[in-house]
Enzyme design. Structure first.
Site, PDB file in Angstrom:
ATOM      1  N   TRP A   1      24.576  71.009  63.080  1.00 21.44           N
ATOM      2  CA  TRP A   1      24.506  71.038  64.622  1.00 21.44           C
ATOM      3  C   TRP A   1      24.112  69.747  65.161  1.00 21.44           C
ATOM      4  O   TRP A   1      24.155  69.425  66.481  1.00 21.44           O
ATOM      5  CB  TRP A   1      23.129  72.104  64.992  1.00 21.44           C
ATOM      6  CG  TRP A   1      23.316  73.436  64.739  1.00 21.44           C
ATOM      7  CD1 TRP A   1      24.510  74.098  64.325  1.00 21.44           C
ATOM      8  CD2 TRP A   1      22.395  74.540  64.915  1.00 21.44           C
ATOM      9  NE1 TRP A   1      24.232  75.309  64.200  1.00 21.44           N
ATOM     10  CE2 TRP A   1      22.842  75.523  64.550  1.00 21.44           C
ATOM     11  CE3 TRP A   1      20.828  74.405  65.167  1.00 21.44           C
ATOM     12  CZ2 TRP A   1      22.176  76.993  64.692  1.00 21.44           C
ATOM     13  CZ3 TRP A   1      20.316  75.739  65.212  1.00 21.44           C
ATOM     14  CH2 TRP A   1      20.768  77.151  64.781  1.00 21.44           C
ATOM     15  N   LYS A   2      23.633  68.847  64.271  1.00 18.67           N
ATOM     16  CA  LYS A   2      23.321  67.403  64.851  1.00 18.67           C
ATOM     17  C   LYS A   2      22.126  67.412  65.701  1.00 18.67           C
ATOM     18  O   LYS A   2      21.148  68.370  65.514  1.00 18.67           O
ATOM     19  CB  LYS A   2      24.519  66.759  65.481  1.00 18.67           C
ATOM     20  CG  LYS A   2      25.715  66.685  64.552  1.00 18.67           C
ATOM     21  CD  LYS A   2      26.705  65.925  64.862  1.00 18.67           C
ATOM     22  CE  LYS A   2      27.852  65.735  63.852  1.00 18.67           C
ATOM     23  NZ  LYS A   2      29.242  65.012  64.304  1.00 18.67           N
TER      24      LYS A   2
ATOM     25  N   HIS B   1      25.547  61.646  55.726  1.00 18.45           N
ATOM     26  CA  HIS B   1      26.622  61.725  56.745  1.00 18.45           C
ATOM     27  C   HIS B   1      26.720  60.364  57.472  1.00 18.45           C
ATOM     28  O   HIS B   1      25.834  59.322  57.415  1.00 18.45           O
ATOM     29  CB  HIS B   1      25.648  62.751  57.871  1.00 18.45           C
ATOM     30  CG  HIS B   1      26.783  63.163  59.046  1.00 18.45           C
ATOM     31  ND1 HIS B   1      27.144  62.339  60.142  1.00 18.45           N
ATOM     32  CD2 HIS B   1      27.643  63.937  59.201  1.00 18.45           C
ATOM     33  CE1 HIS B   1      28.069  62.979  60.633  1.00 18.45           C
ATOM     34  NE2 HIS B   1      28.436  64.000  60.326  1.00 18.45           N
TER      35      HIS B   1
ATOM     36  N   GLU C   1      26.979  59.362  60.530  1.00 15.41           N
ATOM     37  CA  GLU C   1      26.125  58.912  61.562  1.00 15.41           C
ATOM     38  C   GLU C   1      24.751  58.294  61.157  1.00 15.41           C
ATOM     39  O   GLU C   1      24.256  57.349  61.342  1.00 15.41           O
ATOM     40  CB  GLU C   1      25.970  60.249  62.483  1.00 15.41           C
ATOM     41  CG  GLU C   1      27.361  60.398  63.092  1.00 15.41           C
ATOM     42  CD  GLU C   1      27.372  61.925  63.557  1.00 15.41           C
ATOM     43  OE1 GLU C   1      26.381  62.520  63.691  1.00 15.41           O
ATOM     44  OE2 GLU C   1      28.646  62.276  63.905  1.00 15.41           O
TER      45      GLU C   1
ATOM     46  N   GLU D   1      34.520  63.559  55.146  1.00 17.90           N
ATOM     47  CA  GLU D   1      34.539  63.437  56.517  1.00 17.90           C
ATOM     48  C   GLU D   1      35.282  61.990  56.881  1.00 17.90           C
ATOM     49  O   GLU D   1      34.172  61.133  57.115  1.00 17.90           O
ATOM     50  CB  GLU D   1      33.246  63.620  57.031  1.00 17.90           C
ATOM     51  CG  GLU D   1      32.455  64.872  56.753  1.00 17.90           C
ATOM     52  CD  GLU D   1      31.560  65.383  57.860  1.00 17.90           C
ATOM     53  OE1 GLU D   1      31.643  66.540  58.344  1.00 17.90           O
ATOM     54  OE2 GLU D   1      30.526  64.634  58.080  1.00 17.90           O
TER      55      GLU D   1
ATOM     56  N   SER E   1      36.284  67.260  63.691  1.00 17.08           N
ATOM     57  CA  SER E   1      37.214  67.797  64.304  1.00 17.08           C
ATOM     58  C   SER E   1      37.774  69.198  63.812  1.00 17.08           C
ATOM     59  O   SER E   1      38.858  69.481  64.253  1.00 17.08           O
ATOM     60  CB  SER E   1      38.122  67.023  64.856  1.00 17.08           C
ATOM     61  OG  SER E   1      37.321  65.788  65.686  1.00 17.08           O
TER      62      SER E   1
ATOM     63  N   GLY F   1      30.936  70.302  63.037  1.00 19.86           N
ATOM     64  CA  GLY F   1      29.983  69.726  64.077  1.00 19.86           C
ATOM     65  C   GLY F   1      30.130  70.618  65.426  1.00 19.86           C
ATOM     66  O   GLY F   1      29.472  71.653  65.397  1.00 19.86           O
ATOM     67  N   GLY F   2      30.860  69.832  66.244  1.00 17.53           N
ATOM     68  CA  GLY F   2      30.772  70.490  67.642  1.00 17.53           C
ATOM     69  C   GLY F   2      31.017  71.900  67.683  1.00 17.53           C
ATOM     70  O   GLY F   2      30.610  73.201  68.257  1.00 17.53           O
TER      71      GLY F   2
HETATM   72  P1  PGA Z   1      32.739  67.377  64.264  1.00 12.27           P
HETATM   73  O1  PGA Z   1      31.740  66.816  63.260  1.00 12.27           O
HETATM   74  O2  PGA Z   1      33.338  68.915  63.720  1.00 12.27           O
HETATM   75  O3  PGA Z   1      32.190  67.379  65.515  1.00 12.27           O
HETATM   76  O4  PGA Z   1      33.993  66.307  64.425  1.00 12.27           O
HETATM   77  C1  PGA Z   1      31.710  66.886  61.862  1.00 12.27           C
HETATM   78  C2  PGA Z   1      30.583  66.528  61.362  1.00 12.27           C
HETATM   79  O5  PGA Z   1      30.066  65.304  61.684  1.00 12.27           O
HETATM   80  O6  PGA Z   1      29.879  66.875  60.314  1.00 12.27           O
END
Ligand code: PGA
Length: 251
Positions: A10-11, A96, A98, A168, A214, A235-236
């Site tokens: 979910w970030k 991750h 990020e 990723e 994605s 993610g999204g």
């Molecule tokens: P995303 O993110 O599906 O929105 O590209 C994946 C993730 O960062 O785990």
């Protein structure tokens, strides 16, 4: 044999009430269904206990998105692996891109985090992946191998066996630009052969390697049909049940 896993990340989205509502909705959607993968949701720290108390965690596992690299003590603002485990969460997403990029997590701090996660009975979902420049200069295999080796290859084989990996590619995260099924399979097979060299074929064959970047309802089936792609870190598309369920059902 290794498990298929679809894990949501979910970030930094959803307040507590929205997060609990989303978790409950997913839990309901899965009730009475037989799915061919384990389902996990990675929530912000403050959601963990409330989410774990509101759902059947044997149906939907709960993950933190990080943990401290220290056991306990005077580390203001940090959350330990033991605290995470005490909420009912069973997993922790570590490394991750990020966190590596924006919070300067290094191979060394990640090594500490993995050790503490395992010591507290959490399953690390350990992320690796190259940036666009590294892929374009054909360094992607080397980069991914060294990320795995630097943080995980000091583990005894028994402990390595408890790790889930998530490949990723950074250029695919949140960009709408997914790796092709062939690119994912090629990298996942490479990762598995890297694990086999270090820990032997049995450990390599038993390690779940998820794809992230994605992934969505339209590409999940093709990605998951590859022999070395054992699920996804999403993610999204994990932020709404009608987008997440078709990915779970792609297996
Ligand atoms: P995303 O993110 O599906 O929105 O590209 C994946 C993730 O960062 O785990």
């Amino acid at each position: 044999m290794r498990k298929n896993i679809v894990a949501g990340n979910w970030k930094m989205n959803k307040n507590l009430q929205e997060g609990i509502a989303l978790a409950k909705e997913l839990n309901e959607a899965l009730k009475g269904k037989t799915v061919k993968c384990d389902v996990v949701i990675g929530t912000p720290y403050i959601h963990l206990a409330g989410v774990a108390d509101s759902i059947d965690t044997s149906r939907v596992g709960v993950a933190a998105q990080n943990c401290a690299d220290k056991e306990l003590g005077a580390y203001t603002g940090e959350v330990s692996a033991a605290m995470i485990a005490s909420t009912g969460a069973k997993y922790v997403i570590l490394g991750h891109s990020e966190r590596r990029a924006y919070y300067h997590e290094t191979a060394e701090t990640l090594k500490e985090k993995v050790t503490l996660a395992l010591a507290n009975g959490l399953t690390p979902i350990f992320c690796i992946g190259e940036v666009l420049e590294e892929r374009e200069s054909e360094k992607h295999f080397e980069v991914v191998k060294s990320q795995i080796a630097a943080s995980l290859f000091d583990l005894a084989s028994e402990d390595f066996g408890k790790i889930v990996l998530a490949y990723e590619p950074v250029w695919a995260i949140g960009t709408g630009k997914t790796a092709t099924a062939a690119q994912a399979q090629e990298m996942h097979a490479f990762i598995r052969s890297t694990l086999a060299e270090k820990y032997g074929q049995v450990v390599a064959d038993n390690t779940s390697i998820l794809y992230g970047g994605s992934a969505n309802a339209s590409n999940a089936k093709e990605l998951f049909s590859n022999p070395d792609v054992d699920g996804g870190l999403i993610g999204g598309a994990s932020l709404a049940v009608d987008k997440f369920m078709p990915i779970i059902e792609a297996f």
